[in-house]
Enzyme design. Structure first.
Site, short mmCIF file in Angstrom:
data_model
loop_
_atom_site.label_atom_id
_atom_site.label_comp_id
_atom_site.label_asym_id
_atom_site.label_seq_id
_atom_site.Cartn_x
_atom_site.Cartn_y
_atom_site.Cartn_z
CG MET A 36 17.93 21.50 -24.50
SD MET A 36 17.57 23.00 -25.20
CE MET A 36 15.59 22.61 -25.31
CD GLU A 37 19.46 18.42 -28.22
OE1 GLU A 37 18.88 19.47 -28.51
OE2 GLU A 37 20.76 18.63 -27.84
N GLY A 41 25.83 23.56 -21.88
CA GLY A 41 26.17 24.43 -21.05
C GLY A 41 26.92 23.75 -19.81
CD GLU A 47 25.89 21.01 -32.47
OE1 GLU A 47 25.75 21.66 -31.61
OE2 GLU A 47 25.04 20.27 -32.97
CG ASP A 72 26.00 28.12 -22.30
OD1 ASP A 72 25.45 27.66 -21.36
OD2 ASP A 72 25.75 27.72 -23.32
#
Length: 284
Positions: free
Chosen positions: A228-229, A117, A51, A252
């Site tokens: 997760m961040e 996700g 990214e 996903d």
């Protein structure tokens, strides 16, 4: 002074070295803060190198430096000054890099982006969620009144933070406008172009790949995406009163196929995310 007392007064070598290192770190932070405090600058952060590299390649007049082991790159996007950095995966890494970028570069705002996700059943890989709000889905505590809570505590004010960290309204509106101008890339297996929504993103130190967990996040937080961040970055910015926006491009659906889908689609999702970030940065 009598020689027999001098050994108790004179600083030892370890202490002198430690004081020097501390002073050097403080001096370095102060120097960079002085350089950047008068410059309007936007911090662009991402968890994955895939990214971040896409954004770095678009910089005009790039300059690179490493501070506290973190690689930062400054430059311009459409004439706007930016600093770009990869945080690494997980909440601790994200919070650490955010704290460093705030200390050294004094940005006016922070934009965090990357893949996620999807937990909203109407979304599919390739879609983008502009976070109206973010929350920690794995933080659970009990108050002094013996009440369960998802709220973190502000270490500065000692007050409870909100469960949901709100996005900066100006940045969010800019993102919505910028999204209309970006030619997003579709996932080959899908039958429609990417959809861009404003919604809720939840954060936890776990890669979600379970239909049961997706249902729980949807039920408990009305989450549109999980990663997760984001909430860690948003919490640091909230406590430091710095405008922040989190944007996620779905790789996903966070279900039992999530790992394979992520590996298959994350490059497209990263490109969509990076293109939107650059469009936003050029308008801020």
């Amino acid at each position: 002074m009598h020689p027999k007392f001098s050994k108790y007064i004179r600083p030892n070598r370890f202490l002198r070295t430690s004081l020097f290192v501390i002073c050097l770190a403080v001096s370095t932070a102060s120097t960079y803060a002085q350089v950047y405090k008068t410059r309007p600058i936007t911090a662009l952060l991402g968890a994955f190198d895939e990214e971040v590299k896409l954004v770095q390649k678009s910089l005009k007049n790039p300059k690179s430096r490493t501070l506290n082991g973190i690689h930062f790159m400054t430059g311009r996007i459409n004439g706007r000054k930016v600093v770009v950095a990869e945080t690494g995966i997980g909440k601790v890494n994200a919070a650490m890099t955010t704290a460093f970028v705030l200390a050294y570069f004094k940005p006016q705002r922070v934009l965090f982006t990357g893949i996620a996700g999807g937990t909203n059943p109407d979304l599919q890989p390739g879609d983008i969620v502009i976070a109206r709000q973010t929350a920690h889905h794995d933080y659970h505590s009990i108050t002094f009144q013996q009440q369960k809570t998802n709220q973190t505590r502000n270490a500065i004010t000692k007050e409870m933070n909100p469960t949901y960290f709100p996005a900066d309204s100006v940045m969010m509106q800019t993102a919505r406008e910028a999204a209309k101008t970006v030619p997003f890339e579709s996932i080959p297996s899908t039958s429609r172009p990417p959809s861009i929504i404003v919604g809720t993103v939840v954060t936890g130190d776990v890669f979600v790949s379970s239909e049961e967990k997706v249902a729980s996040l949807r039920s408990d937080f009305n989450a549109d995406a999980t990663e997760m961040e984001g909430a860690a970055v948003a919490q640091v910015c909230y406590q430091q009163q710095i405008p922040c926006l989190v944007i996620r491009s779905l790789s996903d659906k966070a279900n039992s196929n999530a790992r394979q889908d992520m590996l298959t689609f994350f490059k497209i999702a990263a490109r969509n995310s990076a293109n939107l970030v650059m469009a936003i940065a050029g308008k801020l």
